[in-house]
Motif scaffolding. Sequence first.
Motif, PDB file in Angstrom:
ATOM      1  N   PHE A  20      -2.390   3.456   6.783  1.00 43.35           N
ATOM      2  CA  PHE A  20      -2.991   4.414   5.994  1.00 43.35           C
ATOM      3  C   PHE A  20      -3.683   3.703   4.946  1.00 43.35           C
ATOM      4  O   PHE A  20      -3.912   4.311   3.809  1.00 43.35           O
ATOM      5  N   ASP A  21      -3.935   2.514   5.193  1.00 46.23           N
ATOM      6  CA  ASP A  21      -4.565   1.593   4.032  1.00 46.23           C
ATOM      7  C   ASP A  21      -6.069   2.139   3.754  1.00 46.23           C
ATOM      8  O   ASP A  21      -6.258   1.815   2.546  1.00 46.23           O
ATOM      9  N   GLU A  22      -6.739   2.471   4.557  1.00 41.71           N
ATOM     10  CA  GLU A  22      -8.131   2.924   4.200  1.00 41.71           C
ATOM     11  C   GLU A  22      -8.267   4.352   3.838  1.00 41.71           C
ATOM     12  O   GLU A  22      -7.843   5.151   4.839  1.00 41.71           O
ATOM     13  N   ILE A  23      -8.821   4.801   2.453  1.00 41.40           N
ATOM     14  CA  ILE A  23      -9.018   6.072   2.351  1.00 41.40           C
ATOM     15  C   ILE A  23      -9.921   6.756   2.989  1.00 41.40           C
ATOM     16  O   ILE A  23      -9.864   7.780   3.455  1.00 41.40           O
ATOM     17  N   LEU A  43       2.297  12.357   8.155  1.00 35.28           N
ATOM     18  CA  LEU A  43       1.698  11.242   9.143  1.00 35.28           C
ATOM     19  C   LEU A  43       2.923  10.612  10.040  1.00 35.28           C
ATOM     20  O   LEU A  43       4.078  10.781   9.797  1.00 35.28           O
ATOM     21  N   GLU A  44       2.387  10.138  11.174  1.00 33.61           N
ATOM     22  CA  GLU A  44       3.446   9.520  12.029  1.00 33.61           C
ATOM     23  C   GLU A  44       3.739   8.259  11.191  1.00 33.61           C
ATOM     24  O   GLU A  44       2.993   7.672  10.592  1.00 33.61           O
ATOM     25  N   THR A  85       0.861  -0.999   0.036  1.00 32.70           N
ATOM     26  CA  THR A  85      -0.117  -0.053   0.003  1.00 32.70           C
ATOM     27  C   THR A  85       1.045   1.368  -0.003  1.00 32.70           C
ATOM     28  O   THR A  85       1.697   1.385   0.678  1.00 32.70           O
ATOM     29  N   ILE A  99      -2.908  15.940   4.147  1.00 34.29           N
ATOM     30  CA  ILE A  99      -2.143  14.970   4.533  1.00 34.29           C
ATOM     31  C   ILE A  99      -1.076  14.748   3.342  1.00 34.29           C
ATOM     32  O   ILE A  99      -1.625  14.502   2.149  1.00 34.29           O
ATOM     33  N   VAL A 100       0.264  14.910   3.590  1.00 33.34           N
ATOM     34  CA  VAL A 100       1.247  14.846   2.639  1.00 33.34           C
ATOM     35  C   VAL A 100       2.434  13.706   2.856  1.00 33.34           C
ATOM     36  O   VAL A 100       2.188  13.077   3.984  1.00 33.34           O
ATOM     37  N   ARG A 110       5.654   6.584   1.277  1.00 33.25           N
ATOM     38  CA  ARG A 110       5.037   5.980   2.459  1.00 33.25           C
ATOM     39  C   ARG A 110       4.316   4.805   1.882  1.00 33.25           C
ATOM     40  O   ARG A 110       3.397   4.624   1.193  1.00 33.25           O
ATOM     41  N   PHE A 162       0.890   5.446  -0.112  1.00 33.25           N
ATOM     42  CA  PHE A 162       0.326   6.893   0.051  1.00 33.25           C
ATOM     43  C   PHE A 162       1.003   7.825  -0.874  1.00 33.25           C
ATOM     44  O   PHE A 162       2.048   7.853  -0.978  1.00 33.25           O
ATOM     45  N   ASP A 164       4.167   5.056  12.038  1.00 28.94           N
ATOM     46  CA  ASP A 164       3.259   3.991  12.377  1.00 28.94           C
ATOM     47  C   ASP A 164       2.012   3.790  11.968  1.00 28.94           C
ATOM     48  O   ASP A 164       0.933   3.065  11.993  1.00 28.94           O
ATOM     49  N   TYR A 165       1.210   5.073  11.418  1.00 32.99           N
ATOM     50  CA  TYR A 165      -0.143   5.227  11.229  1.00 32.99           C
ATOM     51  C   TYR A 165      -0.419   4.345  10.037  1.00 32.99           C
ATOM     52  O   TYR A 165       0.252   4.418   8.884  1.00 32.99           O
ATOM     53  N   ARG A 184      -2.759   0.490  -4.407  1.00 33.42           N
ATOM     54  CA  ARG A 184      -2.607  -0.791  -3.853  1.00 33.42           C
ATOM     55  C   ARG A 184      -1.812  -1.805  -5.006  1.00 33.42           C
ATOM     56  O   ARG A 184      -2.303  -1.825  -5.958  1.00 33.42           O
ATOM     57  N   GLU A 198       0.543  11.664  -3.045  1.00 33.87           N
ATOM     58  CA  GLU A 198      -0.023  13.061  -3.243  1.00 33.87           C
ATOM     59  C   GLU A 198      -0.768  12.798  -4.636  1.00 33.87           C
ATOM     60  O   GLU A 198       0.117  12.504  -5.621  1.00 33.87           O
ATOM     61  N   GLN A 219      -8.640  13.852   8.438  1.00 33.28           N
ATOM     62  CA  GLN A 219      -8.329  15.280   7.919  1.00 33.28           C
ATOM     63  C   GLN A 219      -9.467  16.198   8.547  1.00 33.28           C
ATOM     64  O   GLN A 219      -9.357  17.093   8.907  1.00 33.28           O
ATOM     65  N   ILE A 226      -8.364   8.372   6.464  1.00 33.50           N
ATOM     66  CA  ILE A 226      -7.574   9.161   6.323  1.00 33.50           C
ATOM     67  C   ILE A 226      -8.404  10.658   6.070  1.00 33.50           C
ATOM     68  O   ILE A 226      -7.950  11.620   6.670  1.00 33.50           O
ATOM     69  N   GLU A 227      -9.689  10.529   5.363  1.00 33.78           N
ATOM     70  CA  GLU A 227     -10.458  11.531   5.134  1.00 33.78           C
ATOM     71  C   GLU A 227     -10.925  11.898   6.327  1.00 33.78           C
ATOM     72  O   GLU A 227     -11.196  13.206   6.706  1.00 33.78           O
TER      73      GLU A 227
END
Lengths: 142, 435
Positions: free
Chosen positions: B382-385, B376-377, A6, B411-412, A64, A8, B379-380, A45, A10, B392, B388-389
Amino acid sequence: MIEQITVFLENSEGRLAAMCRTLADAGVNMSALSIADTADFGVVRIIADNPRKAVEALTGNDYRAAITNVAAIAVPNEPGGLARLLETLDSLKLNIEYGYCFSLQGDAAVDVLKFRSADAASEAADTLEEAGFRLLSQEDLA
Amino acid sequence: MSRKQDILTLPHDELEAKQLQGVKETIVACYENVPFYKQLFDEAGFDPYKVESLADLKDAPFTTKQDLRDNYPYKLFAVPMSEVKEIHMSSGTMGVATVGGYTQKDLETWGECFARGIIYANGDQNDIVHVCYGYGLFTGGLGAHYGGLWMDSTVIPMSAGNTERQIKVLKEMGSTILCCTPSYAMHIADTALEMGLDPAKDFHLRAGIHGAEPFSDNFRADLEKKLNYKVLDVYGLTETMGPGVAIECWEQDGLHLAEDHFYAEIIDPETGEVLPDGEWGELVLTTVDREASPVVRYRTRDITRIIPGQCACGRTHRRIDRLHGRTDDMLIIRGVNVFPSQIEDVMKTVPELSSWYQVELSTVDHLDRVTLKVELEPDYQFDEIAAIERLQKDVESKLKSALSVGLKVKIVEPKSIPRSEGKAKRVVDLREGVK
Ligand SMILES: [Zn+2]
């Protein structure tokens, strides 16, 4: 269960291409790529032959990236194959976060599913195998 | 002992009467003895003889660091040079230094103000005050020194540096109160640990009076644990005296201003308007009884607020909050003043966010648009969109209620906030017509 990569990203021009280039340079071979995005960002993904190496290459280049465990189910190459798979899952009333399909080696389709919890994933796996579906392992993708 | 504490519990109206008397004398002395002030007041149409209440002071013009620089070295002294016993100077690394003079009485006042830190630490003449602020033109060393002497405590004038020797003294000579910058206290603690000592047990400290630099609550907790003592924040600036203008008491719930020696106002740094208690703004100080270097409405550029209500310790002197940065860092977004530290305060409550952020100001359809870019940290998940929304939106609503102005949160990717010398550039202004 198989390992999905996965990433992330931008939503900026050329970012996806640059990421794919990073994976190519690392010698990673992708079988599937799916994107979920909003106006600002996207979550990419990827199913690939060597997920650990892929994540290492990406994080090393300031992406990320992480490994996510997902279920990969071979969809029978017959009419109603996918319908039967989804009906079987429906009956379990499990919480599925997302799913997507891709085709492996030309003919067989693979359905990738992300369950909310590991418990849900193993319950689904048992039920699907009882119903005659084949769950793929990491080796099937190599 | 009691003579030293009575003033701290004086009813506030009596304190205000003292302040009014002192402020009136100060502005008249400035007007009559310092040409700069005469010209400043005359040009502003401010009549120093007509001040009837502390509120009337709001009609007096402000003074700034630049005014102090322009009058280098002695032009702002309000007494003859023969009465000036000591000189201190700010470092002046950015240009001309600012100079402060002290008469014998000014030095006593300074000692008294700093000594309140020792009183707030429940200390007395039996304490051993270990001073490792630098001695010299910097006000830290001698300010703490005079405080210890005023309190009749024992002062060990270590000055800064030679950390191993500091540690030897702390261990062997029974120092109970440590006066230095918070970062130097941490350096002492860490060096002692590296030397195989346990400063929490091997030292005898009860309290540290630390200032001259901002420090976070986490930093304080860490320091208190390592040295097994209590850290009190001290505020002051060379332009108005030095450390001791305000000091935290044992409650650690704001810094008690020395209101018998300073009159404080909080202003909107943009409009100059005086703000009510509780609101954040720039601290403005007027000296009540300074003889050699009085200041009238000096703009400190430090951001704080008056904490409403009385302190649990029972002392009547009002408290300022711990500093929230400098006016130089302030942003004006759709007419609302926003300090980066307020954004950081919100971010700290969201564990998914790292501390790397950047505020980007832009113009969209002639309106200010503010985007908080944040990483983001590590360890976060972020698999699920949708998650994240949600994150935010959650941060956006927290910011909105804390700042009264809407920011868009974005989030960048990692390391996309540019780093220089380990610090991020916090603000990027892309607005039209703003340099
Ligand atoms: Zn108090």
